[in-house]
Structures are given as structure tokens and as C-alpha cells.
Design an enzyme around this catalytic site. Structure first.
Site, short mmCIF file in Angstrom:
data_model
loop_
_atom_site.label_atom_id
_atom_site.label_comp_id
_atom_site.label_asym_id
_atom_site.label_seq_id
_atom_site.Cartn_x
_atom_site.Cartn_y
_atom_site.Cartn_z
N LYS A 45 0.74 -1.10 -0.10
CA LYS A 45 -0.19 0.13 0.07
C LYS A 45 0.77 1.45 -0.28
CE LYS A 45 -2.60 -1.35 4.15
NZ LYS A 45 -2.75 -0.37 4.77
N CYS A 131 -2.61 10.07 -7.86
CA CYS A 131 -3.71 9.68 -5.95
C CYS A 131 -4.88 10.54 -6.66
CB CYS A 131 -2.83 10.02 -4.82
SG CYS A 131 -4.50 9.58 -3.37
N LYS A 166 3.28 5.64 -11.94
CA LYS A 166 1.92 5.39 -11.73
C LYS A 166 1.71 6.55 -11.59
CE LYS A 166 -1.63 2.93 -9.50
NZ LYS A 166 -2.22 1.97 -8.18
N THR A 194 -6.84 5.32 -10.39
CA THR A 194 -8.27 5.21 -11.08
C THR A 194 -9.08 6.64 -11.37
OG1 THR A 194 -8.38 7.12 -8.03
CG2 THR A 194 -8.58 4.19 -8.61
#
Lengths: 302, 256
Positions: A45, A131, A166, A194
Site C-alpha cells: 500500500k 492519487c 504510476k 483510479t
């Protein structure tokens, strides 16, 4: 049995199946269900320099073919990971352990990467510049080529092992961002994080999430993710790691055919804790059915 | 697990009795634990649904789940035909703690609505351990009362309904069984809607009664991986699925 091993930077993965950060805890949460050593690796995580409490409840909303989350990078900080989690993982597993790194500033990213670089069994980090749930959770860096370059360049100098970046799908051109991080020395890009989304409780006339907006994951985002992987794989020469709504082996192969050298399984872990291992088995079986003796014969066929 | 029986209690509630489809023996399950149920053949839902363990019948190897129709997923579950195979992850979460041996006060198990579910298993276990559980069950009206006969087999039952159609009229917190004059209560166990649990916790705090509540925060994984179901506690945000669902109220940051 087909040859399934792939390389990402200096990493040699026994198969192309990884877990997506934030969906697999530290791996141990799933050890009652699967043998983690059957995975190519697992990405733990999101880890930040300091302890983070994350966002207030409610952090989750079920949506059509997916879910929104707004966890907000809750974690105990990099030193806690190094002292309390890493020794257990290093002793128990031979699959690659990849740490996802987030930060509020370039200096944060660099410091976390530097501390992790001393650990023998951490051969790669995944830098999260995408994020959507934290004001300075990296998405600010990940939505411009300048910001993405700046973080990648700084972390590259501090971290000599394999560096994966990412990427966020919440951009005008993910190809431009991918090229920018490649130019700064990233060994690989993983995509997609996401998609920024929102849901409203109509009866209560309130947002479903405490943060109003959150990150959408699950099969709902998969066609977008496959498209982005295909575009990026044609534009860069570093390996692409594909993720976004992979629920089973068929879905994983979609990404591989689109150009992904490896895949990450995320939200599927919440519904089927055995999904990752089932995907490894499916890919192996698929290769046999299609007369493929090396997974590389499938990567980027489209 | 195979559905052995689907007892439609009324429009909103079903009692599902399930047994392992492969004939294996059910694992040990503690009162307060829960299961994660995959919704069969549902294209309109995505995640599993966390459901309290209502009762484990060791005589016929069945797990009982009391389900309220609270949305698309549970609506699907209460329609389950007998013989249907449903995928469950179990058991999950912590459990209610047993009272100290030799305690002399009353043990009050308070359940509201479908929150009565875990109180049955807890009551059965307490009775088996030699304690005398007392139940205080709350519902909107007489037709919303669930499993009263099962509770009566297990201990003294007090009932309150919002409309007064059965038992005392009003909220559980207004019931005479919880009044100061009703005798010393050494421990309260509570599960129900959040406002009810908070009101019970407030009474327990004022009277220094040891009190455990079972929370129902929305979950995705149930395994401690997604960090979605967190409750703010004296230790910070913790997962209800792994650190709970049962919390002593002195661990929570509920305030009057």
C-alpha cells in the site's frame, strides 16, 4: 507449461501478475487464501514519509460495475514499514515486493525512496503521481508533464533500482506524461490509477463520500485503461504495466495483448481474494490453448 | 455454501440457513463475527455484503443469516431459492468478549431492528457458559420483531416498539429494563442503528457500565486491505472489519 517470466527494469518476475497498491494491504491479509509466492510480485500500500490518518468515513461507494474510494493514503509511514512490516515480508516471500511511494512534495518522494533503497529485498518502487484523494497526493504532479518530470528526475537520482511511475488517467494526454517520465529515466510506467468520480445519495441529498469526489475502480474503467495502455505501449520503449478493472484472466490478457508486459490486479481482490492466482493459472492455460510457449509472443499483439 | 432453507419472515426480512456445499463441518465461529456474502448472479451489484452471524446450529451444521432488504444486494439474497450455492468468506472480524466469571450483575443484550441478529448467537453462547442473558429487543412495530421465540428459549426477553404495538412503547433506551431502578447491570452488548447504539453508549458511560457495540460501517473487502470501513477510535482510524466489528465504547470517540 509456457514461459511466463517477464522483466521490468532489472526485475525478473516469475509471471506477469502483480497486485495493485492499496487493494492488497501488505499481502499478509491474503495469505489465508493464496500462496503469495505464486505471484510475480505484490505492490504494498501507498507509503508516505510520515504517518497519515487518511480521510474521514465514509470512504467508499459501490457504483455500477465498480466502486469509488477516498481512503486518502492512510498508512503508518515509511519507517514503520521498514521496521515492522518489511522484515516479515522479506522472510516469508520470494515474490518481488514493490513499495508504492507517495508524497506531498518532491522532497518527500526522494526521502522515502532513499530510505527504501537500503532494503535488500526491495528491488523496485512504484512512484504514485496519481492519487486523486489527497490534495497533495501526487495527482498535482501527475497531471502535467513538468510535474511528472520533476518527481521522476528527483527520485531517479535517489533510487538506483527499478523505478516504476504510476500514471493518472485524469489528464488530457497520458502519452505525453508517459514520454516525459521515460525521458527522465523511469524504467517502467504503470497505468491507470483510479479515475476521478463522484456519486450522490439522492434521498439524503448528500455526496456518498466524505471528500465528495473519489477514485473510480473496477470493470467500469477497464475499456479506458485498455485504450490508454495500448496508446502508451505504442509511444514508449520502456515496459508498460497495465491495470484497471481486471477481474479475471481474460481481462488480464486484454491488457497484455494491448501492450502490457505485466498487469496489476486491484479491486478484484476485494471480491475474490483468490483472483490473482486464478489469473496466473488462466494465463498459463490460455498459452497452452493458443500454442504460445512464451508470454512475450502475446505482449502488444494489437 | 448451499441454502438449506429460506424462511421469509415477512416482506423485508429473510432467515437464510446455509450448510457447506461440500459437506464439510462449519468452522468455529464466535459471537459477533460476520461473513462476506457474494451476491449470486447480480449485475446490478459489485461488492460482497457483510452479514452478521445470527446463529450456528451445530446439530445440523447450518449457519443462520438474518437478512433485511436494505438495497439491491440484500434484496437479491432474500430471494435465494433453496438449493442455491452462495460463496461466503467466513468467519471474519473479532467477537464480543465473555463476561468475567463470578460477576453478579445483569447481562443485557440490546438489539435494534436487524441488529438483533448477532445477539442470538451471543445469548446462546452466554447461556451455554452458565450466564443468564437478558434481551432487550427494539423494533418499529410488532411486525418488525424478529426471532422472539428463539430469544425466549435463551433468556428473559424485554421488548420495545416505536408505536407501542408490542411491549413497551418507545425507544430501547426508554425501556424500564434499562432504568436505574431495574437492578445492577454489569455489562451491555448492543447492535443496531448508529443513533440507538450511541444513545445506549451514552447511558452506559453515565452509569459506568461496561459496554460493547457492533458497528456496521460500509465495507468493501472485509479483510483489512481496502481501508474503507474505518472508524475513528482512540488509536486513530481502524478497520471495522478486522479490528471490529465489536468495540468497547471506551475505544470509540463517540461523545454526548
Amino acid at each position: 507449461m509456457a514461459r511466463l517470466s517477464v522483466n521490468i527494469g532489472n526485475l525478473s518476475l516469475k509471471n506477469p501478475v502483480l497486485t495493485a497498491s492499496g487493494t492488497f494491504g501488505y499481502g499478509e491479509e491474503f495469505s489465508d487464501f493464496i500462496d503469495l509466492n505464486r505471484l510475480g510480485g505484490f505492490i504494498v500500500k501507498g507509503t508516505t514519509l510520515n504517518h497519515r490518518e487518511g480521510n474521514p468515513y465514509p470512504r467508499m461507494a459501490e457504483t455500477p460495475s465498480g466502486m469509488l474510494n477516498a481512503v486518502g493514503l492512510q498508512n503508518k509511514g515509511v519507517d514503520y514499514f521498514i521496521e515492522n512490516i518489511y522484515p516479515r515480508l522479506a522472510a516469508a516471500y520470494d515474490s518481488e515486493i514493490i513499495v508504492n511511494v507517495s508524497g506531498a512534495s518532491v522532497e518527500d518522494y526522494v526521502e522515502v525512496a532513499r530510505r527504501l533503497s537500503d532494503l535488500d529485498r526491495i528491488n523496485a518502487i512504484e512512484v504514485n503521481i496519481s492519487c486523486p484523494n489527497v490534495k497533495q497526493g501526487g495527482m498535482a504532479f501527475g497531471t502535467t508533464t513538468e510535474g511528472a518530470s520533476q518527481v521522476t528526475r528527483a527520485v531517479r537520482e535517489a533510487f538506483g533500482k527499478t523505478l516504476i511511475v504510476k500514471l493518472s488517467p485524469n489528464v488530457t494526454s497520458i502519452v505525453d506524461i508517459a514520454k516525459a517520465v521515460e525521458a527522465e529515466g523511469a524504467d517502467s510506467v504503470s497505468l491507470i490509477n483510479t479515475m476521478l468520480g463522484m456519486a450522490i445519495d439522492v434521498e439524503r441529498q448528500r455526496p456518498m463520500l466524505s471528500t465528495i469526489t473519489g477514485g473510480l475502480s473496477g470493470p467500469a474503467v477497464r475499456p479506458v485503461a485498455v485504450r490508454m495502455v495500448w496508446q502508451v505501449a505504442h509511444a514508449v520503449s520502456i515496459p508498460v504495466i497495465g491495470l484497471g478493472g481486471i477481474m479475471n484472466g481474460r481481462d488480464a490478457l486484454e491488457f497484455i495483448l494491448a501492450g502490457a508486459t505485466a498487469v496489476q490486479v486491484g479491486t478484484a481482490n476485494f471480491i475474490n481474494p483468490c483472483a490473482t492466482v486464478e489469473i496466473v493459472e488462466y494465463i498459463d492455460d490460455y498459452c497452452q490453448r493458443h500454442g504460445v510457449d512464451d508470454i512475450h509472443q502475446l505482449i502488444g499483439l494489437i | 455454501m448451499r441454502v438449506v432453507e429460506n424462511r421469509h419472515i415477512h416482506a423485508l426480512y429473510s432467515l437464510l440457513r446455509l450448510t457447506p456445499a461440500d459437506g464439510s463441518k462449519l468452522p468455529e465461529m464466535l459471537p459477533g463475527q460476520f461473513v462476506q456474502v457474494e451476491i449470486p448472479d447480480s449485475s446490478s451489484t459489485f461488492l460482497r455484503r457483510p452479514i452478521s452471524i445470527n446463529f450456528v446450529d451445530t446439530t445440523d451444521n447450518t449457519l443462520w443469516l438474518l437478512i433485511r432488504n436494505a438495497g439491491k444486494g440484500t434484496a437479491r439474497l432474500i430471494e435465494s431459492p433453496e438449493g442455491l450455492i452462495i460463496n461466503l468468506i467466513l468467519p471474519l472480524g473479532n467477537s464480543f468478549s465473555m463476561p468475567e466469571q463470578g460477576q453478579t450483575g445483569r447481562l443485557l443484550l440490546i438489539g435494534g431492528g436487524v441488529g438483533v441478529a448477532p445477539m442470538l448467537q451471543l445469548g446462546k453462547v452466554l447461556k451455554l457458559a452458565g450466564f443468564s442473558p437478558e434481551f432487550l429487543l427494539g423494533a418499529r412495530s410488532k411486525t418488525d420483531l424478529l426471532e422472539v421465540d428463539m430469544f425466549e428459549e435463551t433468556g428473559v426477553v424485554h421488548i420495545s416498539t416505536d408505536d407501542g404495538s408490542f411491549g413497551e412503547k418507545g425507544l430501547v433506551t426508554q425501556h424500564s429494563a434499562l432504568a436505574d431502578s431495574s437492578g445492577i447491570i454489569s455489562k451491555i452488548y448492543c447492535c443496531g442503528p448508529a443513533p440507538m447504539m450511541k444513545a445506549v453508549a451514552s447511558i452506559a458511560r453515565k452509569r459506568s457500565i461496561d459496554c460493547e457495540v457492533s458497528l456496521e460501517n460500509m465495507m468493501a473487502c472485509g479483510l483489512g486491505a481496502c481501508l474503507c470501513c474505518v472508524e475513528n477510535t482512540v488509536k486513530g482510524n481502524v478497520c471495522v472489519c478486522t479490528e471490529g466489528p465489536v468495540f468497547n465504547i471506551n475505544q470509540l470517540t463517540w461523545h454526548d
